[in-house]
Design an enzyme around this catalytic site. Structure first.
Site, PDB file in Angstrom:
ATOM      1  CD  GLU A 213      -3.021  -1.159   2.099  1.00  0.00           C
ATOM      2  OE1 GLU A 213      -3.086  -0.253   2.843  1.00  0.00           O
ATOM      3  OE2 GLU A 213      -4.131  -2.046   1.763  1.00  0.00           O
ATOM      4  CD  GLU A 347      -3.522  -6.284   3.243  1.00  0.00           C
ATOM      5  OE1 GLU A 347      -4.191  -5.597   3.556  1.00  0.00           O
ATOM      6  OE2 GLU A 347      -2.242  -5.919   3.170  1.00  0.00           O
TER       7      GLU A 347
HETATM    8  O1  AHR Z   1      -4.734  -6.287   7.135  1.00  0.00           O
HETATM    9  C1  AHR Z   1      -4.606  -5.039   7.864  1.00  0.00           C
HETATM   10  C2  AHR Z   1      -4.171  -3.887   7.009  1.00  0.00           C
HETATM   11  O2  AHR Z   1      -4.899  -3.496   6.144  1.00  0.00           O
HETATM   12  C3  AHR Z   1      -2.830  -4.266   6.482  1.00  0.00           C
HETATM   13  O3  AHR Z   1      -1.705  -4.051   7.470  1.00  0.00           O
HETATM   14  C4  AHR Z   1      -2.773  -2.918   5.275  1.00  0.00           C
HETATM   15  O4  AHR Z   1      -2.212  -3.381   4.099  1.00  0.00           O
HETATM   16  C5  AHR Z   1      -4.274  -2.799   4.993  1.00  0.00           C
HETATM   17  O5  AHR Z   1      -4.520  -1.587   5.096  1.00  0.00           O
END
Ligand code: AHR
Length: 542
Positions: A213, A347
């Protein structure tokens, strides 16, 4: 009108799919009212032809994510060698056994946002640095779980490493040293240090995430700035493992989008355009995408103690994954029509309000039958995009967000999502087989959803596997499956449902949402699947 689309691999479909155009099967969503469970008048017709095969459903779609966050690592995996909780070299045995049973293909570690503040040297050797975890509750990070412990953990569960590099606050030199430490076979100083720390043989690192990110917690970079960083890391962070030079080469995964808005499409455009112009000296194999199901970031839904309204709204939200993948895949197609770069959804999952009484920075939530249905719907979306989506990592594996496992000291419970991952085992490294069906409609208040969802695949075992989700929480559904390409005598498998949409497994009642055996009869090549309300069912055609 709804569409089921696929990209053809089979000669029978290849003509239509020339230039990468997907083949779509249209179906009209019908409004149906059941008067009795399994009444044949309301049966849904589903057709599957086992001879029409599509993309490979990569087992990496069933990957996991384990960040230094809350009790994901500490307590969830690592209890320490001296713990009274049974462990192997500090790693809890019950968790390892449960994860082995779902054949986790890869684990993404150490973050997440944590990765861009992680300094690997803090986590090796006999003296570990005690640092802080500013992203997640500001708690102490003891670094007792570091490189060797992670590699030991994935070896114990028989998974592969997906290592995320610190691009935000680290340097290319630090990252290059880490990879040399991990992978060098020759007696360099770093390889000797690794041996002194207990592992003489080089480790295998098949997947490398370059930042996380980077448009936000990873450093607030513009896509242009990130692209120039990516090129530097891609060039200098090398994998030296002799076993990964010709085959099993390490795949480099770039930071990708976090949504569908303009800034994310700009991001994908910039990175993919850069990829198109890449030279011999750097390369990219994957583009990451993050997409959580969350209703309102300021006032999130609860993970337990909710009703049908929240069930329907949340599932409607999760189905947006399909459009998001389609949108970014279309951009990728412009610059990479041969689909060399995988879209890696590293994610995904449900994100609810933290459980009352828990540290809000620990992202602890319950996991209900709704999450099981949500998992099935997303896995099906990935399978339908398997030509581009070749890896995905649910967030996160233990005690964080949509977890497989919850622990409390010596207690452990498997979540409804865990059971879905178990049921989907036959889809690991299977071959997509298109299905056509009239999904029907499930309406609650102002929310209308497809009543059923389904995928099929030819398993590595040669069998035809079918998954059908009955989204409707009130009505059973009968699905009549017309099978071509194999002779169907019946079907056997498992189904998952529970008394309520918000049923959960707890430490005291761990078997509320568990799978049970399922079978179906065939007549004249047609299978009849009788699906309970709000259920996920996977069967092999016999
Ligand atoms: O999964 C939790 C968080 O969500 C992670 O650290 C980040 O990459 C995302 O924003």
């Amino acid at each position: 009108m709804a569409l089921i689309c696929m990209r053809a691999k089979s000669p029978r479909l290849a003509n239509a799919a020339r230039h990468g155009a997907p083949i779509c099967f249209g179906f009209v969503l019908l409004s149906l009212t059941l008067v009795a469970p399994f009444a044949s008048a309301q049966a849904i017709q589903l057709s599957v032809d086992a001879s029409m095969t599509g993309a490979r459903i990569d087992r990496n779609l069933f990957g996991q994510f384990a960040e230094h966050l809350g009790h994901g690592i500490y307590e969830g995996i690592w209890v320490g060698r001296d713990s009274s909780i049974p462990n192997t070299r500090g790693i809890r045995k019950d968790v390892v056994d449960a994860l082995k049973a779902i054949r986790v293909p890869n684990v993404r570690w150490p973050g997440g946002c944590f990765a861009d503040e992680y300094h690997w040297r803090n986590g090796i050797g006999p003296q570990r640095a005690v640092t802080l975890n500013p992203n997640w509750g500001g708690v102490i990070e003891p670094n007792t779980f570091g490189t060797h412990e992670f590699m030991d953990f994935i070896a114990q569960i028989e998974a592969e490493a997906y290592v995320s590099l610190n691009v935000g606050s680290g340097t290319p030199r630090e990252a290059a040293d880490w990879l040399e430490y991990l992978t060098a076979a020759q007696p360099t100083n770093l390889a000797k240090e690794r041996a002194a720390n207990g592992h003489a043989a080089p480790y295998k690192v098949p997947y490398l995430g370059i930042g996380n990110e980077s448009w936000d917690c990873g450093g607030n970079m513009t896509p242009e700035y990130y692209l120039s960083q990516f090129k530097i890391y891609s060039r200098f962070v090398r994998n030296y493992n002799p076993a990964q030079q010709e085959h099993d080469k390490m795949l480099r995964i770039a930071v990708g989008p976090g949504g569908g808005e303009v800034r994310w499409t700009d991001w994908t455009e910039t990175i993919m355009k850069g990829y198109q112009q890449h030279t011999w000296s750097w390369d990219m194999d994957g583009l990451s995408m993050h997409n959580y199901t969350v209703m309102n970031w300021q006032d999130k839904f609860k993970s337990e103690g909710f009703g049908e309204t929240e069930y329907a709204q949340f599932l409607k939200e999760t189905l947006k994954m399909d459009d998001l993948i389609a949108k970014h895949s279309a951009i990728m197609d412009k610059y990479d029509p041969e689909k060399k770069v995988a879209l890696v959804v590293d994610e995904w999952g449900s994100w609810y309000a933290p459980l009352p009484g828990s540290n809000p920075g620990f992202l602890l939530q319950q996991n209900s039958l709704r999450d099981a249905v949500l998992a099935a719907l997303n896995l099906n979306i990935f399978a339908r995009h398997a030509d581009r989506v070749r890896m995905a990592n649910i967030a996160q594996m233990i005690n964080v967000l949509q977890a497989m496992i919850l622990t409390d000291k010596e207690k452990m419970v498997l979540t409804p999502t865990y059971y879905v991952f178990k049921m989907y085992l036959p889809f690991q490294d299977s071959t997509f087989v298109p299905v056509t069906f009239d999904a029907g409609k499930y309406t609650h208040g102002d929310v209308t959803l497809p009543r059923v969802d389904a995928i099929a695949a030819k398993g590595a075992d040669g069998k035809l596997w079918i998954e059908v989700t009955n989204v409707d929480p009130n009505q059973a559904v009968e699905v009549q499956v017309n099978v071509a390409g194999v002779s169907a005598k019946g079907a056997v498998g498992e189904t998952l449902t529970a008394p309520k949409v918000d049923s959960v497994n707890t430490f005291d009642a761990p078997k509320t949402v568990v799978t049970k055996a399922f079978s179906a009869k065939a007549s004249g090549g047609k299978l009849t699947l009788k699906l309970e309300p709000k259920s996920v069912t996977v069967v092999a055609v016999e």
